[in-house]
Design a protein around this motif. Structure first.
Motif, PDB file in Angstrom:
ATOM      1  N   GLU A   1       0.335  59.038 146.979  1.00  0.00           N
ATOM      2  CA  GLU A   1       0.639  60.057 145.978  1.00  0.00           C
ATOM      3  C   GLU A   1       1.664  59.538 144.972  1.00  0.00           C
ATOM      4  O   GLU A   1       1.617  59.892 143.790  1.00  0.00           O
ATOM      5  CB  GLU A   1       1.169  61.323 146.657  1.00  0.00           C
ATOM      6  N   VAL A   2       2.588  58.709 145.447  1.00  0.00           N
ATOM      7  CA  VAL A   2       3.648  58.164 144.597  1.00  0.00           C
ATOM      8  C   VAL A   2       3.218  56.864 143.941  1.00  0.00           C
ATOM      9  O   VAL A   2       3.548  56.597 142.783  1.00  0.00           O
ATOM     10  CB  VAL A   2       4.939  57.961 145.424  1.00  0.00           C
ATOM     11  N   LEU A   3       2.462  56.043 144.677  1.00  0.00           N
ATOM     12  CA  LEU A   3       1.999  54.741 144.179  1.00  0.00           C
ATOM     13  C   LEU A   3       0.482  54.689 144.313  1.00  0.00           C
ATOM     14  O   LEU A   3      -0.060  54.074 145.229  1.00  0.00           O
ATOM     15  CB  LEU A   3       2.648  53.606 144.986  1.00  0.00           C
TER      16      LEU A   3
ATOM     17  N   ALA B   1      10.816  52.506 139.216  1.00  0.00           N
ATOM     18  CA  ALA B   1       9.469  52.503 138.647  1.00  0.00           C
ATOM     19  C   ALA B   1       9.056  53.892 138.169  1.00  0.00           C
ATOM     20  O   ALA B   1       8.331  54.021 137.176  1.00  0.00           O
ATOM     21  CB  ALA B   1       8.478  51.980 139.680  1.00  0.00           C
ATOM     22  N   ARG B   2       9.505  54.930 138.855  1.00  0.00           N
ATOM     23  CA  ARG B   2       9.157  56.292 138.459  1.00  0.00           C
ATOM     24  C   ARG B   2       9.997  56.776 137.268  1.00  0.00           C
ATOM     25  O   ARG B   2       9.489  57.498 136.404  1.00  0.00           O
ATOM     26  CB  ARG B   2       9.344  57.248 139.638  1.00  0.00           C
ATOM     27  N   LEU B   3      11.266  56.399 137.252  1.00  0.00           N
ATOM     28  CA  LEU B   3      12.172  56.895 136.216  1.00  0.00           C
ATOM     29  C   LEU B   3      12.115  56.066 134.941  1.00  0.00           C
ATOM     30  O   LEU B   3      12.379  56.587 133.852  1.00  0.00           O
ATOM     31  CB  LEU B   3      13.608  56.922 136.757  1.00  0.00           C
ATOM     32  N   ALA B   4      11.797  54.781 135.054  1.00  0.00           N
ATOM     33  CA  ALA B   4      11.748  53.899 133.888  1.00  0.00           C
ATOM     34  C   ALA B   4      10.562  52.949 134.010  1.00  0.00           C
ATOM     35  O   ALA B   4      10.738  51.732 134.098  1.00  0.00           O
ATOM     36  CB  ALA B   4      13.060  53.122 133.745  1.00  0.00           C
TER      37      ALA B   4
ATOM     38  N   GLU C   1       9.871  62.221 139.412  1.00  0.00           N
ATOM     39  CA  GLU C   1       8.887  63.291 139.591  1.00  0.00           C
ATOM     40  C   GLU C   1       7.450  62.790 139.488  1.00  0.00           C
ATOM     41  O   GLU C   1       6.551  63.314 140.141  1.00  0.00           O
ATOM     42  CB  GLU C   1       9.122  64.385 138.545  1.00  0.00           C
ATOM     43  N   GLN C   2       7.223  61.782 138.653  1.00  0.00           N
ATOM     44  CA  GLN C   2       5.865  61.329 138.382  1.00  0.00           C
ATOM     45  C   GLN C   2       5.502  60.138 139.270  1.00  0.00           C
ATOM     46  O   GLN C   2       6.371  59.357 139.664  1.00  0.00           O
ATOM     47  CB  GLN C   2       5.734  60.930 136.913  1.00  0.00           C
ATOM     48  N   PRO C   3       4.225  59.970 139.585  1.00  0.00           N
ATOM     49  CA  PRO C   3       3.807  58.749 140.283  1.00  0.00           C
ATOM     50  C   PRO C   3       3.954  57.540 139.372  1.00  0.00           C
ATOM     51  O   PRO C   3       3.942  57.661 138.146  1.00  0.00           O
ATOM     52  CB  PRO C   3       2.337  59.014 140.627  1.00  0.00           C
TER      53      PRO C   3
END
Length: 267
Positions: free
Chosen positions: A231-233, A106-109, A203-205
Protein backbone atom coordinates in the motif's frame (compact mmCIF):
# COMPACT_ATOMS: atom_id res chain seq x y z
CA UNK A 1 2.47 19.90 14.67
CA UNK A 2 5.33 21.45 16.60
CA UNK A 3 8.27 22.50 14.46
CA UNK A 4 11.60 21.01 15.52
CA UNK A 5 14.87 22.56 14.40
CA UNK A 6 17.10 20.51 12.15
CA UNK A 7 20.52 19.39 13.33
CA UNK A 8 23.77 19.34 11.36
CA UNK A 9 24.28 15.63 10.79
CA UNK A 10 27.69 13.98 10.79
CA UNK A 11 28.36 12.05 7.59
CA UNK A 12 30.87 10.00 5.63
CA UNK A 13 31.24 11.13 2.02
CA UNK A 14 32.90 8.57 -0.27
CA UNK A 15 33.59 9.95 -3.77
CA UNK A 16 33.00 7.75 -6.77
CA UNK A 17 35.90 6.16 -8.58
CA UNK A 18 37.55 8.49 -11.08
CA UNK A 19 35.99 6.57 -13.97
CA UNK A 20 32.49 7.50 -12.80
CA UNK A 21 31.24 11.00 -13.54
CA UNK A 22 27.47 11.44 -13.46
CA UNK A 23 26.00 8.49 -11.57
CA UNK A 24 23.26 9.38 -9.09
CA UNK A 25 24.61 9.30 -5.50
CA UNK A 26 23.54 6.77 -2.89
CA UNK A 27 22.54 7.92 0.62
CA UNK A 28 22.74 5.29 3.36
CA UNK A 29 20.77 5.56 6.62
CA UNK A 30 21.55 3.28 9.58
CA UNK A 31 19.14 1.72 12.06
CA UNK A 32 18.42 2.26 15.75
CA UNK A 33 21.64 2.60 17.78
CA UNK A 34 23.69 2.19 14.61
CA UNK A 35 25.90 4.71 12.83
CA UNK A 36 27.55 5.45 9.52
CA UNK A 37 30.66 3.66 10.77
CA UNK A 38 28.80 0.33 10.63
CA UNK A 39 28.59 0.66 6.84
CA UNK A 40 32.20 1.45 5.88
CA UNK A 41 32.94 -1.90 4.22
CA UNK A 42 29.78 -1.59 2.11
CA UNK A 43 30.55 1.99 1.16
CA UNK A 44 33.91 0.96 -0.27
CA UNK A 45 32.16 -1.51 -2.58
CA UNK A 46 29.36 0.82 -3.67
CA UNK A 47 31.66 3.78 -4.33
CA UNK A 48 33.08 1.90 -7.30
CA UNK A 49 29.95 2.94 -9.16
CA UNK A 50 28.86 6.21 -7.58
CA UNK A 51 29.33 8.72 -4.79
CA UNK A 52 28.09 7.27 -1.49
CA UNK A 53 27.11 9.20 1.62
CA UNK A 54 26.40 7.51 4.95
CA UNK A 55 25.04 9.67 7.74
CA UNK A 56 24.53 9.57 11.49
CA UNK A 57 20.94 10.35 12.42
CA UNK A 58 20.28 12.73 15.32
CA UNK A 59 21.17 11.20 18.70
CA UNK A 60 23.37 8.62 16.96
CA UNK A 61 27.04 8.32 16.12
CA UNK A 62 28.78 11.68 15.96
CA UNK A 63 25.65 13.72 15.25
CA UNK A 64 24.23 16.19 17.78
CA UNK A 65 21.81 15.14 20.50
CA UNK A 66 18.40 16.79 20.26
CA UNK A 67 14.78 16.22 21.17
CA UNK A 68 12.45 14.82 18.56
CA UNK A 69 12.60 11.38 16.93
CA UNK A 70 9.59 11.71 14.64
CA UNK A 71 10.29 10.45 11.15
CA UNK A 72 9.32 13.77 9.56
CA UNK A 73 11.86 15.45 11.85
CA UNK A 74 14.63 13.05 10.84
CA UNK A 75 13.67 13.50 7.17
CA UNK A 76 14.17 17.26 7.58
CA UNK A 77 17.67 16.55 8.94
CA UNK A 78 18.48 14.34 5.94
CA UNK A 79 17.13 16.85 3.42
CA UNK A 80 19.18 19.60 5.06
CA UNK A 81 22.28 17.44 4.66
CA UNK A 82 21.46 16.70 1.01
CA UNK A 83 21.06 20.43 0.41
CA UNK A 84 24.39 21.09 2.13
CA UNK A 85 26.10 18.52 -0.11
CA UNK A 86 24.31 19.83 -3.25
CA UNK A 87 22.57 16.50 -3.82
CA UNK A 88 19.34 17.18 -5.68
CA UNK A 89 18.35 13.54 -6.07
CA UNK A 90 19.70 10.28 -4.68
CA UNK A 91 19.09 6.58 -4.35
CA UNK A 92 18.19 6.14 -0.68
CA UNK A 93 18.95 3.03 1.38
CA UNK A 94 17.75 2.62 4.95
CA UNK A 95 18.02 -0.26 7.41
CA UNK A 96 15.44 -0.87 10.16
CA UNK A 97 14.62 2.52 11.74
CA UNK A 98 16.64 4.07 8.92
CA UNK A 99 14.35 2.23 6.52
CA UNK A 100 11.39 4.05 8.00
CA UNK A 101 13.28 7.32 7.63
CA UNK A 102 13.93 6.42 3.99
CA UNK A 103 10.26 5.53 3.38
CA UNK A 104 9.19 8.80 5.01
CA UNK A 105 11.66 10.73 2.86
CA UNK A 106 10.32 9.06 -0.29
CA UNK A 107 6.73 9.87 0.68
CA UNK A 108 7.35 13.45 1.83
CA UNK A 109 9.86 14.47 -0.86
CA UNK A 110 9.58 11.97 -3.74
CA UNK A 111 11.28 14.37 -6.15
CA UNK A 112 14.51 13.91 -4.15
CA UNK A 113 14.47 10.09 -4.38
CA UNK A 114 15.66 8.28 -7.50
CA UNK A 115 14.92 4.89 -5.98
CA UNK A 116 14.34 3.40 -2.56
CA UNK A 117 16.01 0.40 -0.88
CA UNK A 118 14.51 -0.70 2.44
CA UNK A 119 16.41 -3.26 4.52
CA UNK A 120 14.35 -5.49 6.83
CA UNK A 121 11.59 -3.19 8.00
CA UNK A 122 7.93 -2.71 7.05
CA UNK A 123 5.87 0.50 7.20
CA UNK A 124 3.91 -0.75 10.21
CA UNK A 125 3.90 -0.17 13.96
CA UNK A 126 5.94 -2.65 15.99
CA UNK A 127 5.66 -3.81 19.60
CA UNK A 128 8.04 -2.52 22.26
CA UNK A 129 11.16 -4.66 22.07
CA UNK A 130 14.22 -2.74 23.28
CA UNK A 131 13.72 -2.57 27.04
CA UNK A 132 16.67 -4.90 27.70
CA UNK A 133 18.91 -2.91 25.35
CA UNK A 134 18.02 0.41 26.98
CA UNK A 135 18.54 -1.12 30.42
CA UNK A 136 21.96 -2.41 29.34
CA UNK A 137 23.04 0.99 28.08
CA UNK A 138 21.74 2.67 31.24
CA UNK A 139 23.75 0.14 33.22
CA UNK A 140 26.91 1.17 31.40
CA UNK A 141 26.15 4.84 31.91
CA UNK A 142 25.73 4.34 35.64
CA UNK A 143 28.62 1.89 36.03
CA UNK A 144 31.21 4.14 34.34
CA UNK A 145 33.45 1.30 33.10
CA UNK A 146 37.14 1.99 32.61
CA UNK A 147 37.54 -0.38 29.66
CA UNK A 148 35.54 -2.39 27.16
CA UNK A 149 35.72 -5.60 29.19
CA UNK A 150 34.06 -3.88 32.13
CA UNK A 151 31.52 -2.36 29.74
CA UNK A 152 30.74 -5.78 28.28
CA UNK A 153 30.15 -7.17 31.76
CA UNK A 154 27.71 -4.36 32.48
CA UNK A 155 25.92 -4.89 29.17
CA UNK A 156 25.80 -8.62 29.89
CA UNK A 157 23.66 -8.09 32.97
CA UNK A 158 20.76 -7.34 30.62
CA UNK A 159 21.78 -8.71 27.20
CA UNK A 160 22.89 -12.34 26.81
CA UNK A 161 23.72 -12.21 23.10
CA UNK A 162 27.42 -11.57 22.50
CA UNK A 163 26.87 -10.19 18.93
CA UNK A 164 24.24 -7.77 20.27
CA UNK A 165 26.63 -6.61 23.01
CA UNK A 166 29.37 -6.04 20.44
CA UNK A 167 26.95 -3.97 18.38
CA UNK A 168 25.90 -1.93 21.40
CA UNK A 169 29.56 -1.37 22.29
CA UNK A 170 29.98 0.60 19.06
CA UNK A 171 28.06 3.33 20.89
CA UNK A 172 30.78 3.72 23.54
CA UNK A 173 33.66 6.16 23.53
CA UNK A 174 36.29 7.09 26.09
CA UNK A 175 35.58 10.51 27.59
CA UNK A 176 37.83 13.07 29.25
CA UNK A 177 37.44 11.26 32.59
CA UNK A 178 38.90 8.07 31.05
CA UNK A 179 35.50 6.38 31.28
CA UNK A 180 33.73 4.45 28.55
CA UNK A 181 30.70 6.68 28.01
CA UNK A 182 27.69 6.61 25.69
CA UNK A 183 27.93 8.68 22.52
CA UNK A 184 24.21 8.26 21.75
CA UNK A 185 21.49 10.55 23.04
CA UNK A 186 19.89 7.72 24.98
CA UNK A 187 17.36 9.83 26.87
CA UNK A 188 16.10 11.48 23.67
CA UNK A 189 15.88 8.07 21.97
CA UNK A 190 13.88 6.59 24.86
CA UNK A 191 11.63 9.64 24.95
CA UNK A 192 10.95 9.29 21.22
CA UNK A 193 10.69 5.50 21.20
CA UNK A 194 6.93 5.47 20.57
CA UNK A 195 7.59 7.44 17.37
CA UNK A 196 10.45 5.11 16.39
CA UNK A 197 8.32 1.96 16.59
CA UNK A 198 5.38 3.70 14.90
CA UNK A 199 4.56 4.04 11.23
CA UNK A 200 6.60 6.18 8.84
CA UNK A 201 5.43 9.71 8.13
CA UNK A 202 3.75 10.75 4.90
CA UNK A 203 0.26 10.33 3.54
CA UNK A 204 0.79 9.27 -0.07
CA UNK A 205 2.35 6.06 -1.39
CA UNK A 206 5.76 6.29 -3.01
CA UNK A 207 5.25 5.03 -6.55
CA UNK A 208 8.90 5.10 -7.57
CA UNK A 209 11.13 2.04 -7.89
CA UNK A 210 11.64 0.26 -4.57
CA UNK A 211 13.46 -2.82 -3.32
CA UNK A 212 12.70 -4.40 0.05
CA UNK A 213 15.40 -6.77 1.27
CA UNK A 214 14.42 -8.96 4.20
CA UNK A 215 16.27 -11.56 6.22
CA UNK A 216 14.99 -15.09 5.88
CA UNK A 217 15.50 -15.62 9.62
CA UNK A 218 13.99 -12.27 10.62
CA UNK A 219 10.41 -11.50 11.66
CA UNK A 220 10.56 -7.79 10.83
CA UNK A 221 8.99 -8.19 7.37
CA UNK A 222 6.66 -11.13 7.86
CA UNK A 223 4.46 -12.33 5.02
CA UNK A 224 1.36 -10.86 6.66
CA UNK A 225 2.98 -7.40 6.53
CA UNK A 226 3.48 -7.45 2.75
CA UNK A 227 -0.02 -6.12 1.89
CA UNK A 228 0.58 -3.06 4.12
CA UNK A 229 3.99 -2.66 2.54
CA UNK A 230 2.54 -2.66 -0.96
CA UNK A 231 0.00 0.00 0.00
CA UNK A 232 2.92 2.32 0.78
CA UNK A 233 5.37 1.04 -1.86
CA UNK A 234 3.20 -0.28 -4.71
CA UNK A 235 6.18 -0.95 -7.00
CA UNK A 236 8.27 -2.68 -4.36
CA UNK A 237 10.11 -5.86 -5.18
CA UNK A 238 10.52 -8.00 -2.05
CA UNK A 239 13.67 -10.15 -1.93
CA UNK A 240 14.52 -12.56 0.89
CA UNK A 241 18.17 -13.20 1.77
CA UNK A 242 18.62 -16.72 3.08
CA UNK A 243 20.56 -17.38 6.28
CA UNK A 244 20.20 -13.76 7.35
CA UNK A 245 18.53 -12.15 10.33
CA UNK A 246 17.59 -8.54 11.02
CA UNK A 247 21.20 -7.39 10.48
CA UNK A 248 21.12 -8.95 7.02
CA UNK A 249 23.85 -6.62 5.71
CA UNK A 250 26.20 -8.10 8.32
CA UNK A 251 24.98 -11.71 8.01
CA UNK A 252 25.17 -11.85 4.20
CA UNK A 253 27.32 -8.86 3.21
CA UNK A 254 28.20 -9.90 -0.34
CA UNK A 255 24.65 -10.92 -1.26
CA UNK A 256 23.36 -7.68 0.26
CA UNK A 257 25.89 -5.53 -1.60
CA UNK A 258 25.18 -7.25 -4.90
CA UNK A 259 21.41 -6.96 -4.53
CA UNK A 260 21.68 -3.24 -3.85
CA UNK A 261 24.07 -2.64 -6.76
CA UNK A 262 22.02 -4.67 -9.23
CA UNK A 263 18.85 -2.83 -8.31
CA UNK A 264 20.39 0.64 -8.54
CA UNK A 265 22.20 -0.12 -11.78
CA UNK A 266 18.89 -1.19 -13.33
CA UNK A 267 17.27 2.21 -12.71
Amino acid sequence: MMNVATVDLHFIDMPADDTVTDATPLVVIHGLLGSADNWRSHLKVWQRGRRVIALDLRNHGRSPHAEGMRYATMVDDVLALMDKLSIERAHVLGHSMGGKVAISLARLAPERVASLIVADIAPVAYEHGHDDVFAALDNVRQGQPKNRREADNLLGEHVDSRPTRLFLATNLMRNEDNVMALRVGLDHIKQGYSDIIGVPDGEQPYDGPALVLRGGDSHYVADDMVPALREVLPRARVVTLKNAGHWLHADQPEAFQQAVMAFIDAQ
